[in-house]
Motif scaffolding. Sequence first.
Motif, PDB file in Angstrom:
ATOM      1  N   LYS A  58       2.368 -33.491 -11.343  1.00  0.00           N
ATOM      2  CA  LYS A  58       1.420 -34.419 -11.392  1.00  0.00           C
ATOM      3  C   LYS A  58       0.424 -34.277  -9.825  1.00  0.00           C
ATOM      4  CE  LYS A  58       1.451 -39.343 -11.415  1.00  0.00           C
ATOM      5  NZ  LYS A  58       1.851 -40.903 -11.189  1.00  0.00           N
ATOM      6  N   GLU A  59       1.371 -34.239  -8.745  1.00  0.00           N
ATOM      7  CA  GLU A  59       1.034 -33.997  -7.200  1.00  0.00           C
ATOM      8  C   GLU A  59       0.570 -32.428  -6.877  1.00  0.00           C
ATOM      9  OE1 GLU A  59       0.477 -36.447  -5.750  1.00  0.00           O
ATOM     10  OE2 GLU A  59       1.295 -38.053  -7.234  1.00  0.00           O
ATOM     11  N   ASN A  60       0.621 -30.910  -8.238  1.00  0.00           N
ATOM     12  CA  ASN A  60       0.931 -29.952  -7.666  1.00  0.00           C
ATOM     13  C   ASN A  60       1.202 -29.277  -6.185  1.00  0.00           C
ATOM     14  OD1 ASN A  60      -0.360 -27.649  -7.523  1.00  0.00           O
ATOM     15  ND2 ASN A  60      -1.808 -28.122  -6.504  1.00  0.00           N
ATOM     16  N   GLN A  61       3.401 -29.869  -6.616  1.00  0.00           N
ATOM     17  CA  GLN A  61       3.674 -29.740  -4.933  1.00  0.00           C
ATOM     18  C   GLN A  61       4.870 -29.147  -5.825  1.00  0.00           C
ATOM     19  OE1 GLN A  61       2.882 -33.277  -3.106  1.00  0.00           O
ATOM     20  NE2 GLN A  61       4.506 -34.522  -4.334  1.00  0.00           N
ATOM     21  N   PHE A  62       5.847 -28.543  -4.699  1.00  0.00           N
ATOM     22  CA  PHE A  62       7.261 -28.188  -4.252  1.00  0.00           C
ATOM     23  C   PHE A  62       7.865 -29.584  -4.098  1.00  0.00           C
ATOM     24  CE2 PHE A  62       4.545 -24.260  -4.960  1.00  0.00           C
ATOM     25  CZ  PHE A  62       5.523 -24.193  -7.346  1.00  0.00           C
ATOM     26  N   ILE A  63       9.075 -30.094  -5.127  1.00  0.00           N
ATOM     27  CA  ILE A  63      10.257 -30.762  -4.585  1.00  0.00           C
ATOM     28  C   ILE A  63      12.003 -29.815  -4.186  1.00  0.00           C
ATOM     29  CG2 ILE A  63      11.433 -32.846  -4.301  1.00  0.00           C
ATOM     30  CD1 ILE A  63       9.226 -33.970  -6.277  1.00  0.00           C
TER      31      ILE A  63
ATOM     32  N   LYS B 103      10.086 -21.221 -11.634  1.00  0.00           N
ATOM     33  CA  LYS B 103       8.508 -20.435 -11.748  1.00  0.00           C
ATOM     34  C   LYS B 103       7.903 -21.226 -11.565  1.00  0.00           C
ATOM     35  CE  LYS B 103       5.656 -16.894 -14.229  1.00  0.00           C
ATOM     36  NZ  LYS B 103       5.167 -16.358 -15.978  1.00  0.00           N
ATOM     37  N   GLY B 104       6.699 -20.471 -10.752  1.00  0.00           N
ATOM     38  CA  GLY B 104       5.886 -21.797 -10.103  1.00  0.00           C
ATOM     39  C   GLY B 104       4.724 -21.164 -11.141  1.00  0.00           C
ATOM     40  N   PRO B 105       3.271 -22.549 -11.382  1.00  0.00           N
ATOM     41  CA  PRO B 105       2.544 -22.580 -11.840  1.00  0.00           C
ATOM     42  C   PRO B 105       1.511 -21.122 -11.009  1.00  0.00           C
ATOM     43  CG  PRO B 105       1.559 -23.645 -10.055  1.00  0.00           C
ATOM     44  CD  PRO B 105       3.358 -23.906 -10.114  1.00  0.00           C
ATOM     45  N   GLU B 106       1.603 -19.896 -10.226  1.00  0.00           N
ATOM     46  CA  GLU B 106       1.161 -19.450 -10.269  1.00  0.00           C
ATOM     47  C   GLU B 106       1.696 -17.719 -10.237  1.00  0.00           C
ATOM     48  OE1 GLU B 106       4.012 -20.083  -8.439  1.00  0.00           O
ATOM     49  OE2 GLU B 106       3.362 -20.919  -6.520  1.00  0.00           O
ATOM     50  N   GLY B 107       2.755 -17.974 -11.429  1.00  0.00           N
ATOM     51  CA  GLY B 107       3.076 -16.968 -11.337  1.00  0.00           C
ATOM     52  C   GLY B 107       4.789 -16.563 -10.681  1.00  0.00           C
ATOM     53  N   LEU B 108       4.312 -17.234  -9.328  1.00  0.00           N
ATOM     54  CA  LEU B 108       6.082 -16.925  -9.058  1.00  0.00           C
ATOM     55  C   LEU B 108       7.038 -17.366  -8.923  1.00  0.00           C
ATOM     56  CD1 LEU B 108       4.657 -16.313  -5.226  1.00  0.00           C
ATOM     57  CD2 LEU B 108       5.266 -14.807  -6.155  1.00  0.00           C
TER      58      LEU B 108
ATOM     59  N   TRP C  19      27.904 -22.114   5.136  1.00  0.00           N
ATOM     60  CA  TRP C  19      29.089 -23.374   4.553  1.00  0.00           C
ATOM     61  C   TRP C  19      28.785 -24.949   5.567  1.00  0.00           C
ATOM     62  CZ3 TRP C  19      32.081 -24.748   0.955  1.00  0.00           C
ATOM     63  CH2 TRP C  19      32.635 -23.840  -0.039  1.00  0.00           C
ATOM     64  N   THR C  20      27.952 -24.204   6.847  1.00  0.00           N
ATOM     65  CA  THR C  20      28.078 -25.326   8.016  1.00  0.00           C
ATOM     66  C   THR C  20      26.739 -25.664   8.515  1.00  0.00           C
ATOM     67  OG1 THR C  20      28.341 -23.480   9.370  1.00  0.00           O
ATOM     68  CG2 THR C  20      30.423 -25.062   8.292  1.00  0.00           C
ATOM     69  N   ASP C  21      25.813 -24.483   8.034  1.00  0.00           N
ATOM     70  CA  ASP C  21      24.441 -24.302   9.070  1.00  0.00           C
ATOM     71  C   ASP C  21      23.490 -25.258   8.295  1.00  0.00           C
ATOM     72  OD1 ASP C  21      22.254 -23.155   9.972  1.00  0.00           O
ATOM     73  OD2 ASP C  21      23.131 -21.305   9.020  1.00  0.00           O
ATOM     74  N   LYS C  22      22.194 -25.679   9.022  1.00  0.00           N
ATOM     75  CA  LYS C  22      21.238 -26.853   8.538  1.00  0.00           C
ATOM     76  C   LYS C  22      20.252 -26.128   8.525  1.00  0.00           C
ATOM     77  CE  LYS C  22      22.906 -29.749  13.123  1.00  0.00           C
ATOM     78  NZ  LYS C  22      22.234 -30.192  13.945  1.00  0.00           N
ATOM     79  N   GLY C  23      19.840 -25.127   7.299  1.00  0.00           N
ATOM     80  CA  GLY C  23      18.919 -25.337   6.844  1.00  0.00           C
ATOM     81  C   GLY C  23      19.379 -24.408   5.328  1.00  0.00           C
ATOM     82  N   ILE C  24      18.490 -23.761   4.295  1.00  0.00           N
ATOM     83  CA  ILE C  24      18.979 -22.975   2.850  1.00  0.00           C
ATOM     84  C   ILE C  24      17.621 -21.685   3.319  1.00  0.00           C
ATOM     85  CG2 ILE C  24      18.717 -25.515   1.877  1.00  0.00           C
ATOM     86  CD1 ILE C  24      16.281 -24.774   1.551  1.00  0.00           C
ATOM     87  N   GLY C  25      18.584 -21.346   2.353  1.00  0.00           N
ATOM     88  CA  GLY C  25      17.480 -19.814   2.291  1.00  0.00           C
ATOM     89  C   GLY C  25      16.212 -19.917   1.154  1.00  0.00           C
ATOM     90  N   TYR C  26      15.197 -18.715   1.041  1.00  0.00           N
ATOM     91  CA  TYR C  26      14.506 -18.570   0.369  1.00  0.00           C
ATOM     92  C   TYR C  26      13.854 -17.348   0.421  1.00  0.00           C
ATOM     93  CZ  TYR C  26       9.534 -19.309  -1.361  1.00  0.00           C
ATOM     94  OH  TYR C  26       8.539 -18.630  -2.047  1.00  0.00           O
ATOM     95  N   ALA C  27      13.140 -17.328  -1.264  1.00  0.00           N
ATOM     96  CA  ALA C  27      12.824 -15.837  -1.226  1.00  0.00           C
ATOM     97  C   ALA C  27      12.036 -15.835  -3.102  1.00  0.00           C
ATOM     98  CB  ALA C  27      13.257 -14.709  -1.658  1.00  0.00           C
ATOM     99  N   SER C  28      10.751 -15.073  -3.170  1.00  0.00           N
ATOM    100  CA  SER C  28       9.911 -15.119  -4.164  1.00  0.00           C
ATOM    101  C   SER C  28       9.974 -14.451  -4.890  1.00  0.00           C
ATOM    102  CB  SER C  28       8.446 -15.847  -3.549  1.00  0.00           C
ATOM    103  OG  SER C  28       8.032 -15.141  -3.284  1.00  0.00           O
ATOM    104  N   SER C  29       9.373 -14.123  -5.783  1.00  0.00           N
ATOM    105  CA  SER C  29       9.551 -12.436  -7.161  1.00  0.00           C
ATOM    106  C   SER C  29       8.269 -13.039  -7.447  1.00  0.00           C
ATOM    107  CB  SER C  29      11.051 -12.408  -7.627  1.00  0.00           C
ATOM    108  OG  SER C  29      10.604 -10.773  -7.332  1.00  0.00           O
ATOM    109  N   ARG C  30       7.979 -11.721  -8.223  1.00  0.00           N
ATOM    110  CA  ARG C  30       7.212 -12.056  -9.759  1.00  0.00           C
ATOM    111  C   ARG C  30       7.970 -11.502 -11.043  1.00  0.00           C
ATOM    112  NH1 ARG C  30       2.188 -13.964  -9.521  1.00  0.00           N
ATOM    113  NH2 ARG C  30       0.864 -14.158  -7.945  1.00  0.00           N
TER     114      ARG C  30
END
Length: 597
Positions: free
Chosen positions: A419-424, A361-366, A375-386
């Motif tokens: 500290k840096e206000n960012q997502f790693i 959960k991020g600081p913005e509430g999301l 198994w073999t791709d060069k990326g990842i999936g992402y989604a958000s929700s409240r």
Amino acid sequence: MTKQLLLLFFCLSISLHGQKTLKLWPNGVPNAIATKNYKEETQYDALGIVKGVNKVSVPEITIFEPAEKLKNGTSILVLPGGGYTHLAINKEGFKVAKWLNTLGITAIVLKYRMPADATMETKSIGPLQDAQEAIRYIRANADSLDIDAQKIGVLGFSAGGHLASTLSTQFDKQTYTSSYRVSARPNFSILIYPVITLKDDFTHKGSKHALLGEKPSKSLVEKFSNELQVTNNTPLTLLVHATNDKAVPVENSQQYYNALRKANVPAELLIYQDGGHGFGLGTTGTHNQWPKACEKWLRQNKFLPQKEVYLFSYFKDNGEDGLHLAFSRDGLEWKSLHKDQSLLKPIVGKDSLMRDPCIIKGPEGLFHMVWTVSWTDKGIGYASSRDLVNWSQQQFIPVMEKFEGTRNTWAPEITYDEKENQFIIYWASTITGKFLETQSKMDNGYNHRMYYTITKDFKTFSPTQLFYEPGFNVIDATLQKTGNGYVMFLKDETREPPQKNLKIAFSKNASGPYSKASKPITGNYWAEGPTAVKIKDTWYVYFDKYMDHKYGAISSKDLENWTDISDQVTFPKGLRHGTVFTVSEDFFTTLNYQLED
């Protein structure tokens, strides 16, 4: 056994349990008249336990401190009832204090003076003087008591409720000169079957007579009829009463509640069908639910921290059907939500899988989620929700597209860097031809290292960089914040000779650099997919004992000495690794309700 010995035993018991009793007025009680024949009397029950006291002329406070790990900074002054002639010091004092301690609240029981012409110049203000000074003592000593000076409440029963409401409405009345230069205003008040009015229609005549005398003037009666004294500066209030109270009619609470509403003071009134008068923490019937309702009220008004529920995001089988959630209240027993059905089906990536779902959960509430899509791709999936039920459009983030020879992008995780206000975002990848010194022909030649990118908005991302190179094949890293930095839990994936265990590393900053990996913290079995959470003072790390086809766990209080507690944990059947995160009790209740529809 004599009463004196019993009293000594009682005092010793209090001392042994970390409570201490202090004189409220060490330099002399104001408004006092010295009377030799007026001496305090103590009543005992059949077991010799102190039940009550009367003829109190030397007020005292007894401080009950909660266990250090429970302490949350809130404190409450407890005022027992007794019609201003005696104090039900055990039932409405000490027992209540011990209950408050279980909530992490520091409780201070006030043994206040009984109004008497023989011992006071003006008896009507004696109890109020004691209550004002007690609040001032608590607030002035907030640091030494380890409490928050802005989270000091008062809780009163019956005549003690009258005193609490008098304090709440007349805290600024000049009744004496205090050495403390702090306010006597409580931040909140809790009134249990309280005497409120001293007007004849609904008053408790015994309390009125004891406090004001036989024939008080109309102005004095109105002065201590607290429904008439409410202002917009009266603290927010919880009132509890029984409909069938024959001693103090329920109209007392109703009148105070109506006055609070008129003054725009937040208030809540709980009227129970039964209970009569003097039920304390509860006997039998619906009224015995008031302590639970009070706890919820305190949490709702931020005088207690929200209770946490632990959620576990996971996948099943190969991850084709998507996101699953489990929950736990103790970190040991985990149960599936939504009848173990998927909450979100994957649609992005080469294979449209949802393995290793990580949610924070991020600081913005999301809530932000990343996962392994293939198994073999060069990326990842992402989604958000409240709400964890309705999700944004799924995105494919090609984090390794610029790295020639990338074979995979596995087990992504997110950590918010305050500290840096960012997502790693970080994950494990094998790049053909890299780190040949640890290359093996086994395990299909995979030779992972940890990589990462940084984002503030999940729209733009920093160039991918190497995150952690421990000198061995590494995967399944996850970060947790510690008191002075971050700890990384990781899997040593070395196949020759086999390691396949979990280790930890440390850094002052979320983005690293991280220390050399520790010795293994797991046992003589293969482990992967760690996720960690700290519950109170204990770290729990859950992981997949994948060769044994079951889940395991270890615990530690210091991140150095670890105990295998796999036999103490239970998980939904078929759970595969993901991430543990926390939500509030209120959020969980809403989530559960949505998923049941």
